[in-house]
Design a protein around this motif. Sequence first.
Motif, PDB file in Angstrom:
ATOM      1  N   ILE A  40       7.633  13.991 -22.868  1.00  0.00           N
ATOM      2  CA  ILE A  40       6.371  13.520 -22.281  1.00  0.00           C
ATOM      3  C   ILE A  40       5.550  14.658 -21.673  1.00  0.00           C
ATOM      4  N   GLN A  41       6.223  15.642 -21.112  1.00  0.00           N
ATOM      5  CA  GLN A  41       5.491  16.726 -20.460  1.00  0.00           C
ATOM      6  C   GLN A  41       4.684  17.555 -21.460  1.00  0.00           C
ATOM      7  N   VAL A  42       5.243  17.744 -22.652  1.00  0.00           N
ATOM      8  CA  VAL A  42       4.509  18.501 -23.693  1.00  0.00           C
ATOM      9  C   VAL A  42       3.207  17.763 -24.023  1.00  0.00           C
ATOM     10  N   ALA A  43       3.307  16.430 -24.095  1.00  0.00           N
ATOM     11  CA  ALA A  43       2.126  15.619 -24.419  1.00  0.00           C
ATOM     12  C   ALA A  43       1.094  15.691 -23.287  1.00  0.00           C
ATOM     13  N   ILE A  44       1.551  15.667 -22.064  1.00  0.00           N
ATOM     14  CA  ILE A  44       0.635  15.760 -20.918  1.00  0.00           C
ATOM     15  C   ILE A  44      -0.033  17.138 -20.913  1.00  0.00           C
ATOM     16  N   ASP A  45       0.772  18.163 -21.142  1.00  0.00           N
ATOM     17  CA  ASP A  45       0.230  19.531 -21.144  1.00  0.00           C
ATOM     18  C   ASP A  45      -0.803  19.746 -22.256  1.00  0.00           C
ATOM     19  N   ALA A  46      -0.659  18.993 -23.355  1.00  0.00           N
ATOM     20  CA  ALA A  46      -1.627  19.127 -24.450  1.00  0.00           C
ATOM     21  C   ALA A  46      -3.000  18.596 -24.044  1.00  0.00           C
ATOM     22  N   GLY A  47      -3.032  17.755 -22.992  1.00  0.00           N
ATOM     23  CA  GLY A  47      -4.316  17.235 -22.510  1.00  0.00           C
ATOM     24  C   GLY A  47      -4.473  15.737 -22.690  1.00  0.00           C
ATOM     25  N   THR A  48      -3.366  15.019 -22.914  1.00  0.00           N
ATOM     26  CA  THR A  48      -3.438  13.566 -23.130  1.00  0.00           C
ATOM     27  C   THR A  48      -3.773  12.831 -21.836  1.00  0.00           C
ATOM     28  N   ASP A  49      -4.722  11.892 -21.913  1.00  0.00           N
ATOM     29  CA  ASP A  49      -5.074  11.087 -20.742  1.00  0.00           C
ATOM     30  C   ASP A  49      -4.159   9.866 -20.623  1.00  0.00           C
ATOM     31  N   THR A  50      -3.877   9.220 -21.758  1.00  0.00           N
ATOM     32  CA  THR A  50      -3.064   7.998 -21.742  1.00  0.00           C
ATOM     33  C   THR A  50      -1.879   8.145 -22.679  1.00  0.00           C
ATOM     34  N   ILE A  51      -0.690   7.916 -22.120  1.00  0.00           N
ATOM     35  CA  ILE A  51       0.531   8.041 -22.896  1.00  0.00           C
ATOM     36  C   ILE A  51       1.084   6.642 -23.149  1.00  0.00           C
ATOM     37  N   VAL A  52       1.164   6.255 -24.407  1.00  0.00           N
ATOM     38  CA  VAL A  52       1.746   4.961 -24.760  1.00  0.00           C
ATOM     39  C   VAL A  52       3.253   5.158 -24.963  1.00  0.00           C
ATOM     40  N   ALA A  53       4.041   4.243 -24.424  1.00  0.00           N
ATOM     41  CA  ALA A  53       5.493   4.319 -24.654  1.00  0.00           C
ATOM     42  C   ALA A  53       6.060   2.905 -24.702  1.00  0.00           C
ATOM     43  N   GLY A  54       6.818   2.626 -25.739  1.00  0.00           N
ATOM     44  CA  GLY A  54       7.429   1.316 -25.904  1.00  0.00           C
ATOM     45  C   GLY A  54       8.898   1.354 -25.529  1.00  0.00           C
ATOM     46  N   THR A  55       9.700   1.885 -26.441  1.00  0.00           N
ATOM     47  CA  THR A  55      11.143   1.946 -26.241  1.00  0.00           C
ATOM     48  C   THR A  55      11.512   2.621 -24.918  1.00  0.00           C
ATOM     49  N   ALA A  56      10.827   3.729 -24.626  1.00  0.00           N
ATOM     50  CA  ALA A  56      11.181   4.507 -23.429  1.00  0.00           C
ATOM     51  C   ALA A  56      10.929   3.732 -22.135  1.00  0.00           C
ATOM     52  N   VAL A  57      10.102   2.688 -22.210  1.00  0.00           N
ATOM     53  CA  VAL A  57       9.854   1.872 -21.008  1.00  0.00           C
ATOM     54  C   VAL A  57      10.764   0.647 -20.973  1.00  0.00           C
ATOM     55  N   PHE A  58      10.909  -0.019 -22.136  1.00  0.00           N
ATOM     56  CA  PHE A  58      11.557  -1.336 -22.130  1.00  0.00           C
ATOM     57  C   PHE A  58      13.065  -1.314 -22.389  1.00  0.00           C
ATOM     58  N   LYS A  59      13.573  -0.228 -22.987  1.00  0.00           N
ATOM     59  CA  LYS A  59      15.013  -0.214 -23.284  1.00  0.00           C
ATOM     60  C   LYS A  59      15.793   0.145 -22.025  1.00  0.00           C
ATOM     61  N   GLY A  60      16.558  -0.806 -21.539  1.00  0.00           N
ATOM     62  CA  GLY A  60      17.301  -0.565 -20.297  1.00  0.00           C
ATOM     63  C   GLY A  60      16.511  -1.076 -19.108  1.00  0.00           C
ATOM     64  N   ASN A  61      16.518  -0.302 -18.029  1.00  0.00           N
ATOM     65  CA  ASN A  61      15.898  -0.745 -16.780  1.00  0.00           C
ATOM     66  C   ASN A  61      14.448  -0.248 -16.663  1.00  0.00           C
ATOM     67  N   ILE A  62      13.518  -1.192 -16.650  1.00  0.00           N
ATOM     68  CA  ILE A  62      12.089  -0.847 -16.680  1.00  0.00           C
ATOM     69  C   ILE A  62      11.692   0.038 -15.489  1.00  0.00           C
ATOM     70  N   LYS A  63      12.117  -0.365 -14.316  1.00  0.00           N
ATOM     71  CA  LYS A  63      11.743   0.385 -13.099  1.00  0.00           C
ATOM     72  C   LYS A  63      12.234   1.838 -13.173  1.00  0.00           C
ATOM     73  N   GLU A  64      13.507   1.993 -13.555  1.00  0.00           N
ATOM     74  CA  GLU A  64      14.069   3.350 -13.656  1.00  0.00           C
ATOM     75  C   GLU A  64      13.391   4.150 -14.756  1.00  0.00           C
ATOM     76  N   ASN A  65      13.111   3.481 -15.876  1.00  0.00           N
ATOM     77  CA  ASN A  65      12.484   4.178 -16.996  1.00  0.00           C
ATOM     78  C   ASN A  65      11.110   4.739 -16.611  1.00  0.00           C
ATOM     79  N   ILE A  66      10.332   3.911 -15.899  1.00  0.00           N
ATOM     80  CA  ILE A  66       8.981   4.364 -15.499  1.00  0.00           C
ATOM     81  C   ILE A  66       9.105   5.597 -14.594  1.00  0.00           C
ATOM     82  N   LYS A  67      10.071   5.547 -13.723  1.00  0.00           N
ATOM     83  CA  LYS A  67      10.312   6.675 -12.810  1.00  0.00           C
ATOM     84  C   LYS A  67      10.767   7.922 -13.594  1.00  0.00           C
ATOM     85  N   ASP A  68      11.688   7.712 -14.534  1.00  0.00           N
ATOM     86  CA  ASP A  68      12.178   8.828 -15.353  1.00  0.00           C
ATOM     87  C   ASP A  68      11.065   9.480 -16.161  1.00  0.00           C
TER      88      ASP A  68
END
Length: 213
Positions: free
Chosen positions: A182-210
């Motif tokens: 995710i950091q590479v994408a942010i550094d490239a200049g992305t304003d909005t990062i879409v994420a499916g699996t990385a948010v919903f697989k497992g614990n949502i709260k922890e994933n968002i924090k991670d």
Amino acid sequence: MSRLAPSILAADFNRLGEQIKELENNGIEMIHVDVMDGIFVPSISFGMPVISSIRKETDLFFDVHLMIEKPERYIKAFAESGADSILVHYEACRDLKNTLLKISDYGKKAGIVVSPESGIKTIYPCLPYADVVLVMTVHPGFGGQKMLEKELQKVRDLCEIRKEKGYKFEIEIDGGVTKDNIQVAIDAGTDTIVAGTAVFKGNIKENIKDLGF
Ligand code: DX5
Ligand code: ZN
């Protein structure tokens, strides 16, 4: 400052309302809604009835990604179902400029999506009419794929032309985002990062924090 837009394609549809509330409770302001028609992409996901149904339950911003052929046919339907932005594929539109203008006429944010096989320069003539440009970092159609990191060059190119020409569009990426890239994408200049699996697989709260949000 980038924002995270969870893609509900990876949600548990049996508990969709509940999971959307959980996103809200964890500071999320936008959800990404993937509509697939089985023609533009091989898979079929969901459409207007699902969107209008969740619209009644939340004020989150709905970022609606249309992976459908000739999306110009459905702008009114998605606008009325509760979309806040409507993103159409350059590859699926007959007349991209007019489709974007039609989305704006409905008072929605208008977005262009570019698949990995498409060059970025082909959309440059339409950039003045776009509020969002979404760079696909996987081939559209399925969640859970590996990010094609070389697509991030399109984000860098878009940042450059936006600055040069004074355009207003925001830049979004979609596909294969993990806590490790995710950091590479942010550094490239992305304003909005879409994420499916990385948010919903497992614990949502922890994933968002991670993911750093
Ligand atoms: C792919 C969709 C994506 C997908 C992302 O066609 O446009 O929005 O849900 O899923 P992940 O984050 O799992 O790659
Ligand atoms: Zn998407």
